[in-house]
Design an enzyme around this catalytic site. Sequence first.
Site, PDB file in Angstrom:
ATOM      1  N   LYS A 158      33.183  -2.468 -10.367  1.00  0.00           N
ATOM      2  CA  LYS A 158      32.763  -1.955  -8.952  1.00  0.00           C
ATOM      3  C   LYS A 158      31.389  -2.645  -8.171  1.00  0.00           C
ATOM      4  O   LYS A 158      31.777  -2.859  -7.017  1.00  0.00           O
ATOM      5  CB  LYS A 158      32.784  -0.265  -9.544  1.00  0.00           C
ATOM      6  CG  LYS A 158      33.191   0.027  -9.082  1.00  0.00           C
ATOM      7  CD  LYS A 158      33.814   1.878  -9.766  1.00  0.00           C
ATOM      8  CE  LYS A 158      34.506   2.579 -10.433  1.00  0.00           C
ATOM      9  NZ  LYS A 158      34.362   3.916 -10.962  1.00  0.00           N
ATOM     10  N   GLN A 171      29.740   7.402 -13.449  1.00  0.00           N
ATOM     11  CA  GLN A 171      31.220   7.077 -14.242  1.00  0.00           C
ATOM     12  C   GLN A 171      31.688   8.039 -15.391  1.00  0.00           C
ATOM     13  O   GLN A 171      31.370   8.437 -16.337  1.00  0.00           O
ATOM     14  CB  GLN A 171      30.842   5.744 -14.829  1.00  0.00           C
ATOM     15  CG  GLN A 171      32.309   4.960 -15.436  1.00  0.00           C
ATOM     16  CD  GLN A 171      33.120   4.745 -14.366  1.00  0.00           C
ATOM     17  OE1 GLN A 171      33.194   3.878 -13.266  1.00  0.00           O
ATOM     18  NE2 GLN A 171      34.965   5.352 -14.492  1.00  0.00           N
ATOM     19  N   ASP A 215      32.867  10.049  -4.699  1.00  0.00           N
ATOM     20  CA  ASP A 215      33.520  10.641  -5.363  1.00  0.00           C
ATOM     21  C   ASP A 215      34.462  10.967  -4.293  1.00  0.00           C
ATOM     22  O   ASP A 215      35.729  11.150  -5.265  1.00  0.00           O
ATOM     23  CB  ASP A 215      33.383  10.444  -6.836  1.00  0.00           C
ATOM     24  CG  ASP A 215      33.730   9.406  -7.825  1.00  0.00           C
ATOM     25  OD1 ASP A 215      34.864   8.764  -7.365  1.00  0.00           O
ATOM     26  OD2 ASP A 215      33.376   9.916  -9.092  1.00  0.00           O
TER      27      ASP A 215
END
Length: 299
Positions: free
Chosen positions: A60, A104, A127
Site C-alpha cells: 500500500k 490494518q 476502508d
Amino acid sequence: MASQSDRTATIIDGKAIAQTIRSEIADEVRQLSQKYGKVPGLAVVIVGSRKDSQSYVAMKRKACAEVGIKSFDVNLPEEVPESDLIGKVHELNANLDVHGILVQLPLPKHINEEKVLSEISLEKDVDGFHPLNIGKLAMKGREPLFEPCTPKGCLELLFRSGVSIKGKNAVVVGRSNIVGLPVSLLLLKADATVSIVHSRTPDPERLVREADIVIAAAGQAMMIKGSWIKPGAAVIDVGTNAIDDPTKKSGYRLVGDVDFEEASKVAGWITPVPGGVGPMTVAMLLRNTLDGAKRVIEK
C-alpha cells in the site's frame, strides 16, 4: 493447462485495469498539487508484526508513492493498549494532512476491532467499514462517503470489461463483512437481482448455475467447479488460497475459490488468481483516499 481453443472466457486482467486507474489517479493528484499546493495523505496503522499484514502494508505504501499520495506510517507493538491505539486514531482524525486512515486488520485479540474502527472519522474511513458508511450503502437513495475497496474493485472490473449488471442475476458466494455483504449491496445498487450463498445454503450449485454474474468470496479453494457456471457468465474470483504444490520453490501456489481451468471453458469473462481482484483493491484504496482529499481540498 487448457489450450486457447477450449478456453472461451475473456480473461479480465485486474493488473492492467488497476494500472490504468492508478495513472488516472496520478494525473488527478498532480492537478490537485499544482492548483492547491496540497496532496492527498493516507495513514496506515499496523499493530504487531504479522508477516502478511506487513507485506500488505508495504504494498500500500509503495502504491501511494507511485501516484504521489503522501503516506503516514504508524507502527505499534503487538501489546499496545487499546486506549493508546484509539488515541493514535484520534490524533490522525485531527491531522489536516491526513485524508484517509486505514487500520490494518486483523488486530491482536485484546483489542476490540469494532470499537477501534468506529473511532475513525467518517470523512477519513477509506476502508469504507464504518457502520455509518455500510448503513448508507444498504439504504436506497443514500450514498456512503466511501465504498469498501475490494467490493468496489469487483464492480469496477465488471464496468471496465463491459459487463452489464442492470437486471442480471448475480450470486455472491460468501457473506463476510469485508467482501460478501458489501459487494451484494453494491450489486443491488447497480440494479442486479442478488442472491447470497453461504455455508448454510443447502444447494449452492443450483443457485450459482442460474447466475449471470458470480462473485466468489468464500475462502474455499476451487470450491466452484466449471459445471456450476452458466455458459457466458461473468466470474469474479476474490478468493486467495494457498494449496500445496511441490513443483513450486515455495512449496505452494495460490488459487481462487473457482476452479479456473474448468470455469474458463464455460464462462464469458473470468478473473485469474493472482492478478484479478487483488491489484484492484489497492487501486480503490488510492481512489478513496483521493476522493476524501478532494472533498476537503476543493471545498
